[in-house]
Write a protein that holds these residues in place. Sequence first.
Motif, short mmCIF file in Angstrom:
data_model
loop_
_atom_site.label_atom_id
_atom_site.label_comp_id
_atom_site.label_asym_id
_atom_site.label_seq_id
_atom_site.Cartn_x
_atom_site.Cartn_y
_atom_site.Cartn_z
N LEU A 76 23.42 38.46 -1.17
CA LEU A 76 22.42 37.85 -2.05
C LEU A 76 21.00 38.08 -1.54
CD1 LEU A 76 24.16 34.50 -3.04
CD2 LEU A 76 23.42 36.30 -4.60
N GLU A 77 20.82 38.10 -0.24
CA GLU A 77 19.48 38.36 0.29
C GLU A 77 18.96 39.71 -0.21
OE1 GLU A 77 18.30 37.26 4.29
OE2 GLU A 77 20.30 36.43 4.62
N GLY A 78 19.83 40.72 -0.22
CA GLY A 78 19.41 42.02 -0.72
C GLY A 78 19.16 42.01 -2.22
N VAL A 79 19.99 41.28 -2.95
CA VAL A 79 19.82 41.17 -4.40
C VAL A 79 18.48 40.50 -4.72
CG1 VAL A 79 20.72 40.12 -6.51
CG2 VAL A 79 22.29 41.16 -4.86
N PHE A 80 18.18 39.41 -4.03
CA PHE A 80 16.94 38.70 -4.31
C PHE A 80 15.72 39.53 -3.91
CE2 PHE A 80 19.60 34.69 -4.04
CZ PHE A 80 19.63 34.53 -5.41
N ALA A 81 15.85 40.34 -2.87
CA ALA A 81 14.73 41.22 -2.50
C ALA A 81 14.46 42.22 -3.62
CB ALA A 81 15.06 41.94 -1.19
N THR A 82 15.54 42.74 -4.23
CA THR A 82 15.39 43.68 -5.34
C THR A 82 14.74 43.00 -6.54
OG1 THR A 82 17.31 44.96 -4.63
CG2 THR A 82 16.66 45.16 -6.94
N LEU A 83 15.18 41.80 -6.87
CA LEU A 83 14.62 41.07 -8.01
C LEU A 83 13.18 40.65 -7.74
CD1 LEU A 83 17.75 38.92 -8.89
CD2 LEU A 83 16.78 40.77 -10.27
N GLU A 84 12.89 40.28 -6.51
CA GLU A 84 11.52 39.89 -6.16
C GLU A 84 10.56 41.05 -6.41
OE1 GLU A 84 8.44 37.41 -4.42
OE2 GLU A 84 10.37 37.03 -5.37
N LEU A 115 33.63 34.13 3.73
CA LEU A 115 33.29 34.80 2.46
C LEU A 115 31.90 34.37 2.00
CD1 LEU A 115 34.08 36.53 0.00
CD2 LEU A 115 35.10 34.46 -0.99
N LYS A 116 31.60 33.08 2.08
CA LYS A 116 30.29 32.60 1.64
C LYS A 116 29.18 33.19 2.49
CE LYS A 116 29.56 28.38 0.35
NZ LYS A 116 29.48 26.91 0.31
N THR A 117 29.42 33.33 3.78
CA THR A 117 28.41 33.91 4.66
C THR A 117 28.15 35.37 4.29
OG1 THR A 117 28.97 32.44 6.48
CG2 THR A 117 27.84 34.48 7.05
N ILE A 133 22.10 28.87 -4.00
CA ILE A 133 22.39 30.31 -3.96
C ILE A 133 21.37 31.08 -3.12
CG2 ILE A 133 23.47 30.15 -6.23
CD1 ILE A 133 21.11 31.72 -7.39
N PHE A 134 20.33 30.41 -2.63
CA PHE A 134 19.31 31.07 -1.84
C PHE A 134 19.54 30.86 -0.34
CE2 PHE A 134 17.17 30.50 -5.91
CZ PHE A 134 16.65 31.77 -6.11
N PRO A 135 19.15 31.83 0.49
CA PRO A 135 19.21 31.59 1.93
C PRO A 135 18.43 30.33 2.29
CG PRO A 135 18.74 33.90 1.45
CD PRO A 135 18.66 33.17 0.14
N ASP A 136 19.03 29.47 3.07
CA ASP A 136 18.43 28.18 3.46
C ASP A 136 18.10 27.31 2.25
OD1 ASP A 136 18.47 28.95 6.19
OD2 ASP A 136 16.60 30.07 5.90
N THR A 182 26.74 42.00 -12.97
CA THR A 182 27.70 42.67 -12.08
C THR A 182 27.32 42.60 -10.61
OG1 THR A 182 26.60 44.83 -12.32
CG2 THR A 182 28.32 44.28 -13.92
N THR A 183 26.05 42.37 -10.31
CA THR A 183 25.61 42.34 -8.92
C THR A 183 25.22 40.95 -8.46
OG1 THR A 183 24.82 44.63 -9.14
CG2 THR A 183 24.01 43.38 -7.25
N LEU A 184 24.45 40.22 -9.27
CA LEU A 184 24.07 38.86 -8.89
C LEU A 184 25.19 37.85 -9.13
CD1 LEU A 184 22.01 36.70 -8.02
CD2 LEU A 184 21.22 36.63 -10.39
N GLN A 185 25.71 37.81 -10.34
CA GLN A 185 26.61 36.72 -10.73
C GLN A 185 27.85 36.58 -9.85
OE1 GLN A 185 27.38 36.42 -14.94
NE2 GLN A 185 29.23 35.24 -14.66
N PRO A 186 28.54 37.67 -9.46
CA PRO A 186 29.74 37.47 -8.63
C PRO A 186 29.47 36.74 -7.33
CG PRO A 186 29.72 39.67 -9.57
CD PRO A 186 28.37 39.08 -9.86
N ASP A 187 28.34 37.04 -6.69
CA ASP A 187 28.05 36.36 -5.43
C ASP A 187 27.55 34.94 -5.66
OD1 ASP A 187 28.70 38.03 -3.14
OD2 ASP A 187 27.32 39.47 -4.04
N VAL A 188 26.92 34.68 -6.78
CA VAL A 188 26.57 33.30 -7.12
C VAL A 188 27.85 32.46 -7.27
CG1 VAL A 188 25.61 31.81 -8.93
CG2 VAL A 188 24.35 33.84 -8.18
#
Length: 217
Positions: free
Chosen positions: A136-144, A128-130, A174-177, A103-109
């Motif tokens: 996604l940056e916040g999602v990946f910080a949480t997963l990290e 929209l992609k931006t 899907i990752f920044p840069d 519900t949080t990662l997949q929609p933005d992917v």
Amino acid sequence: MTEYTLFCAPDTYAMSAHAILEHVGADYAPHWVELFQAAPDPAFLAASPHCRTPALLGPDGPIFETGAVALYVAEKHPDSGLSIPQGDPRRGVFLQWLHYLATTLQPDVIIQFHPEFYFADTGDQARLKTASMERLEGVFATLESALENGPYFFGDTSTVPDFILATQTIWDVIFPDQDITRYPNIARQRDAIYALPATQRMVAQHAAERERLQQKA
């Protein structure tokens, strides 16, 4: 007759369920489909009303949605250890990450690959992609942070959320840069899942189907 039929397309969300079927040693057969068809495969449509992968046909009937298929297979094969059972104090956190990825990662992917699902105008698609990448940056910080004591969500024990996450983080876009190395714990988790023999068998099957489609084109 095989116990399960997995409706899948190469290099899609079906990879997680496909790897799990391999990991648990299930009696299954892949049913390769083509997505975004005006006249979809009737069997696929019957199993997945929106014609999205994965979908699973088994002894209990059809099931669709990535998390549902993955969890269903894992719980049908409890000896695999891929599910945290009811009564285990880790069960709540297990369900938390399972749903977080859906519900949080997949929609933005999905937005990173298909902004046209939401807007026809290319300028709106870019905006929209931006915005999605910022989320996604916040999602990946949480997963990290969640994977700090990894490589997996539960230390050295791989579970369903690990397969679901790793088969998305294989897409660098899907990752920044487009740089997963900004998240070393996520990179470690992905590497651990893709080092598993089951995942390697899944990857080989997807590569073979991708090559078959290229030859057909």
